[in-house]
Design an enzyme around this catalytic site. Sequence first.
Site, short mmCIF file in Angstrom:
data_model
loop_
_atom_site.label_atom_id
_atom_site.label_comp_id
_atom_site.label_asym_id
_atom_site.label_seq_id
_atom_site.Cartn_x
_atom_site.Cartn_y
_atom_site.Cartn_z
N ASN A 1 0.88 -1.17 0.00
CA ASN A 1 0.00 0.00 0.00
C ASN A 1 0.91 1.22 0.00
OD1 ASN A 1 -1.79 2.04 0.47
ND2 ASN A 1 -2.35 1.40 2.55
N TRP A 2 0.99 1.85 -1.16
CA TRP A 2 1.92 2.99 -1.28
C TRP A 2 1.41 4.25 -0.60
CZ3 TRP A 2 4.02 3.03 -7.05
CH2 TRP A 2 4.90 1.95 -7.22
N LYS A 3 0.14 4.25 -0.23
CA LYS A 3 -0.46 5.45 0.37
C LYS A 3 -0.20 6.65 -0.57
CE LYS A 3 0.03 3.16 4.77
NZ LYS A 3 0.24 3.22 6.21
N HIS B 1 -9.33 1.61 5.31
CA HIS B 1 -8.02 1.70 5.97
C HIS B 1 -8.14 2.65 7.17
CE1 HIS B 1 -3.80 2.59 6.67
NE2 HIS B 1 -3.53 1.48 6.01
N GLU C 1 -6.31 4.95 8.15
CA GLU C 1 -6.02 6.36 7.85
C GLU C 1 -7.24 7.03 7.22
OE1 GLU C 1 -2.45 5.51 5.67
OE2 GLU C 1 -1.48 4.94 7.54
N GLU D 1 -5.08 -4.88 10.58
CA GLU D 1 -4.03 -3.89 10.79
C GLU D 1 -4.23 -3.21 12.14
OE1 GLU D 1 -2.22 -2.73 6.71
OE2 GLU D 1 -3.71 -1.25 7.27
N GLY E 1 3.13 2.06 10.79
CA GLY E 1 4.10 3.14 10.62
C GLY E 1 4.89 3.45 11.88
N SER F 1 3.88 -2.37 10.12
CA SER F 1 5.34 -2.49 10.27
C SER F 1 5.89 -3.83 9.80
CB SER F 1 5.77 -2.20 11.72
OG SER F 1 5.44 -0.87 12.05
#
Length: 241
Positions: free
Chosen positions: A9-11, A96, A98, A165, A171, A204
């Site tokens: 997932n490159w975000k 997600h 975020e 997650e 992160g 992570s």
Amino acid sequence: MGKIIIAGNWKMHKTQAEALEFLTVLKSKLEDTDEAREVVLCVPFTVLSILSKSLHGGLVRLGAQNIHWEDQGAYTGEISGAMLTELSVDYVVIGHSERRQYFGETDETANLRVIAAQRHGLNPILCVGETKQQRDAGEAETVIINQLKRGLVDVDQSKLVIAYEPIWAIGTGDTCEASEANSIIRVIREQLSNKNVTIQYGGSVKPDNIDEIMDQSDIDGVLVGGASLDPVGFARIINYQ
Ligand code: 13P
């Protein structure tokens, strides 16, 4: 157990030039990769087009990071299923943490997006996970079970991926113990009617912990953030032992 899916997932990272550079290196490292492993890159909308041309026929599948539940309309900043499928997208990350934390995503809107993804023939990757506070209060399992109940209303479980997650591990470099992730994933599987849904771990994941994570009995893959931005490291994750 479900099919093994290793997804990046490159975000909000990488321009078109950077994405092409990444792909050249990644492809060179996947020559001996077991074809039973599905590799997915969930990238920004702006690089979908260029990657779809370069990925054609390869081992790597394309994923997006959002989808709207309506097929079209006045929804500034959103993207539709047809816009994604036109670019040969196969997967889409939904719910997600975020998106939940910064953009008001709820279990209900995530559910609408999952249904829309399936209507367009896409594989939704529905993310669930608890905060540190919820974990410390012993509420992790209840939180996740509720996210699944609400997120999976009217969802076809034959075309579904779940990503566990834990928010405190995203992160932060603070990975969830592989055995702990495995037991939560077992709880997730108990909630599903289709026991063959792929359930990934995310948070992570790195080249140096992937082997232990993938050695767990119930973990079918990973959703990798930061470590998916480096093609050499991500290849090592894909080629876990
Ligand atoms: P990190 O791998 O950077 O912790 O991110 C995990 C994640 O959010 C993947 O969706």
